[in-house]
Scaffold this active site. Structure first.
Site, short mmCIF file in Angstrom:
data_model
loop_
_atom_site.label_atom_id
_atom_site.label_comp_id
_atom_site.label_asym_id
_atom_site.label_seq_id
_atom_site.Cartn_x
_atom_site.Cartn_y
_atom_site.Cartn_z
N GLU A 48 0.81 -1.13 -0.07
CA GLU A 48 0.11 -0.02 -0.09
C GLU A 48 0.98 1.38 -0.10
O GLU A 48 0.67 2.27 -0.70
CB GLU A 48 -0.76 0.04 1.21
CG GLU A 48 -2.22 -0.87 1.33
CD GLU A 48 -2.89 -0.72 2.68
OE1 GLU A 48 -3.92 0.01 2.49
OE2 GLU A 48 -2.50 -1.47 3.28
N TYR A 49 2.08 1.14 0.72
CA TYR A 49 2.87 2.45 1.13
C TYR A 49 3.63 2.56 -0.63
O TYR A 49 3.62 3.73 -0.91
CB TYR A 49 3.90 2.06 2.02
CG TYR A 49 5.01 3.01 2.12
CD1 TYR A 49 4.65 4.18 2.86
CD2 TYR A 49 6.20 2.92 1.48
CE1 TYR A 49 5.81 5.31 3.31
CE2 TYR A 49 7.13 3.87 1.58
CZ TYR A 49 7.04 5.11 2.32
OH TYR A 49 7.84 5.90 2.37
N ASP A 50 4.10 1.56 -0.91
CA ASP A 50 4.59 1.57 -2.57
C ASP A 50 3.49 2.18 -3.34
O ASP A 50 4.08 3.10 -4.33
CB ASP A 50 5.11 0.41 -2.86
CG ASP A 50 6.31 -0.28 -2.06
OD1 ASP A 50 6.99 0.73 -1.41
OD2 ASP A 50 6.87 -1.18 -2.15
N LYS A 131 15.78 -9.98 0.20
CA LYS A 131 15.67 -8.69 0.81
C LYS A 131 15.21 -9.13 2.26
O LYS A 131 14.02 -9.52 2.52
CB LYS A 131 14.48 -7.97 0.29
CG LYS A 131 14.51 -6.39 0.70
CD LYS A 131 13.77 -5.45 -0.24
CE LYS A 131 13.61 -4.41 0.17
NZ LYS A 131 12.96 -4.04 1.58
N ARG A 152 19.63 3.52 10.10
CA ARG A 152 19.64 4.37 8.91
C ARG A 152 19.04 5.63 9.12
O ARG A 152 19.34 6.61 8.48
CB ARG A 152 18.69 3.56 8.02
CG ARG A 152 18.68 4.25 6.56
CD ARG A 152 18.00 3.57 5.31
NE ARG A 152 16.58 3.49 5.59
CZ ARG A 152 15.90 2.93 4.83
NH1 ARG A 152 16.25 2.62 3.53
NH2 ARG A 152 14.47 2.87 4.79
N LYS A 305 21.73 -6.70 -7.73
CA LYS A 305 22.59 -5.90 -7.63
C LYS A 305 23.56 -6.00 -8.70
O LYS A 305 24.00 -7.14 -8.99
CB LYS A 305 23.46 -6.02 -6.48
CG LYS A 305 22.65 -5.49 -5.14
CD LYS A 305 23.18 -5.85 -3.98
CE LYS A 305 22.39 -5.96 -2.62
NZ LYS A 305 23.05 -6.00 -1.44
N LYS A 329 9.71 -7.23 -5.29
CA LYS A 329 9.06 -7.64 -4.28
C LYS A 329 8.16 -8.70 -4.18
O LYS A 329 7.52 -9.03 -5.37
CB LYS A 329 8.17 -6.32 -3.69
CG LYS A 329 8.94 -4.95 -3.47
CD LYS A 329 9.81 -5.16 -2.18
CE LYS A 329 9.14 -4.31 -1.00
NZ LYS A 329 8.65 -3.20 -0.87
S1 IVH Z 1 21.09 -3.24 -0.65
C1 IVH Z 1 22.37 1.30 -1.86
N1 IVH Z 1 20.22 -5.49 -0.04
O1 IVH Z 1 15.93 -2.69 1.84
C2 IVH Z 1 21.60 -0.14 -1.58
N2 IVH Z 1 19.24 -3.86 0.84
O2 IVH Z 1 14.14 -1.10 0.64
C3 IVH Z 1 21.61 -0.60 -0.24
N3 IVH Z 1 17.37 -4.44 2.49
O3 IVH Z 1 17.40 0.14 3.09
C4 IVH Z 1 20.57 -1.66 -0.08
N4 IVH Z 1 17.81 -6.75 2.44
O4 IVH Z 1 17.36 -1.76 4.66
C5 IVH Z 1 20.07 -4.44 0.22
N5 IVH Z 1 19.94 -7.79 0.55
C6 IVH Z 1 19.82 -6.50 0.68
C7 IVH Z 1 18.64 -6.17 1.48
C8 IVH Z 1 18.55 -4.84 1.77
C9 IVH Z 1 16.94 -5.85 2.88
C10 IVH Z 1 16.83 -3.38 2.94
C11 IVH Z 1 17.52 -2.24 3.18
C12 IVH Z 1 17.35 -1.06 2.35
C13 IVH Z 1 15.99 -1.50 2.13
C14 IVH Z 1 15.46 -0.81 0.73
#
Ligand code: IVH
Length: 422
Positions: A48-50, A131, A152, A305, A329
């Protein structure tokens, strides 16, 4: 997020409606940022937020003249709450753009290939990793010793949680002598599902309000003013990126960097995989989605990535997210059922939590008969009434939520819920 003008597609908005929508979305998004980042008590699902953020961005791109000074696109999260000293991050802690389907992932690849001017034959490797649905933190090492830990916060300024982070066993206090002179390791603090269940059981026995999900429990545990309490919470950590690095080497690819992190004593996620094509990335997504329910921790998607650091550097960032990474997601699991009653639960400290009693229904493999309605405002805002057919959802959360009432199916005579005055 409340619906209202939401029903109207962006293409159909006139200028006045667009301006009003941008004002409403800015206000709502900042309210939800505050609930999420400062209170650790989100009231809406990530989906919902997204959706609200994407709608805001879509309106801004159609009406650039209406972009507000306080536009949510330009800010990230909420400023930190008080109680901890503030720390300005040497390198901002950014967020990630989202992909919701295979098309989004193909577009992500195409954009990167275009920006890097790669021809069809040249390889573009990505690392895919879960994630983690936890709390992102940064851990700073100087001369191979842990010196500082921070949350953060808003991405620029976080909270100094050094003493609490020290109690997390997955975060090494000393690194091998060959690790860089200055190193900031970033990653996700999380609580395992069994530890979360045990914590909530204890809280229940002690008359304390349970945490809604492991993410809130880890955030609440890291932001404890008494480190001893954090220590009891058995938090864990997966490392996945870095901030400042000086006097040392982290390799030339993300994949090699993950190797070094392990060598220096960090945990990295065992499901991470090097992928050579969009098809491989999507196959990894399916595999991780399939394993999601059996993992001992919550995940809410898969992050892709660009593997090569020199490519990452060339791609750079846009306002709040790197161009070289994206979060694919998982869809929130939803179901429709009937709300038979609303019971008010009283916490030991007197907090009142309305709980929806539902006709049992299966959502994502779990039978759900209760869901949280969060609080009085939330019931009013969603106008949920006893007898309503409701949409419920489990999204990385252990406690299901009532998303909305299906107004078309409302029985005649259903009355707005009256919260007890005493
Ligand atoms: S990379 C500059 N890898 O998701 C990029 N983030 O929605 C740095 N997160 O702020 C993030 N698992 O708190 C990365 N395997 C993962 C992750 C991850 C969870 C979180 C992180 C980030 C948020 C973004």
């Amino acid at each position: 997020m409340s619906e209202g003008a939401d029903a109207k597609p962006v293409e159909a908005l006139n200028e006045a409606e667009a301006a009003a929508e941008l004002a409403r979305l800015s206000e709502e998004i900042s309210r939800h940022d505050m609930l999420y980042h400062q209170k650790d008590a989100p009231q809406v699902s990530d989906a919902e937020y997204d959706r609200a953020r994407r709608r805001n961005a879509a309106i801004e791109s159609r009406f650039p003249a209406l972009i507000r000074a306080d536009s949510p696109s330009a800010r990230l999260g909420a400023a930190p709450a008080s109680g901890f000293a503030k720390i300005r991050h040497s390198v901002p802690m950014l967020s990630l753009g989202n992909a919701f389907n295979a098309d989004d992932v193909h577009r992500f690849y195409a954009r990167i290939r275009r920006m890097l001017e790669l021809d069809e034959g040249s390889p573009l490797e990505m690392v895919g990793e879960p994630k983690i649905d936890g709390l992102s933190i940064t851990a700073r090492y100087e001369s191979q010793r842990f010196v500082q830990g921070a949350t953060r916060g808003d991405g620029q300024v976080g909270e100094d949680v050094t003493s609490n982070i020290k109690t997390v066993k997955d975060i090494p206090k000393v690194l091998p002598t060959h690790a860089p002179q200055v190193l900031e390791v970033r990653g996700e603090i999380y609580m395992s599902k069994p530890d979360f269940a045990a914590l909530n059981r204890r809280r229940f026995e002690e008359g304390e309000a349970p945490f809604a999900n492991p993410r809130n429990a880890s955030a609440g545990s890291v932001r404890q003013l008494v480190p001893l309490v954090t220590a009891e919470r058995r938090l864990q950590f997966f490392a996945y990126s870095c901030g400042k690095v000086e006097g040392g080497n982290i390799g030339t690819t993300h994949w090699a960097f993950l190797d070094r992190l392990r060598d220096w004593g960090f945990m990295t996620n065992p499901l991470a995989q090097l992928c050579r094509s969009p098809d491989e990335v999507l196959a990894l997504y399916d595999r991780i989605a399939g394993e999601r329910g059996t993992l001992p921790y919550d995940i809410d998607g898969v992050v892709y990535k660009v593997n090569r650091f020199d490519y990452q550097e060339r791609l750079g960032f846009v306002s709040r997210a790197p161009r070289w990474a994206i979060a694919h997601k998982f869809p929130a699991e939803q179901a429709e059922t009937v709300l038979n009653d609303i019971i008010i639960q009283v916490g030991r400290t007197g907090t009142l939590t309305p709980v929806a009693h539902l006709t049992p229904v299966t959502v994502g493999g779990v039978v759900v008969s209760r869901a949280t309605l969060h609080n009085e405002d939330e019931i009013k805002r969603k106008d949920v009434r006893i007898g309503d057919t409701v949409i419920i959802q489990r999204a990385g959360d252990v406690i299901p939520q009532v998303v909305e009432a299906v107004k078309a199916k409302r029985p005649k005579g259903a009355k707005p819920f009256r919260f007890p005055a005493k």
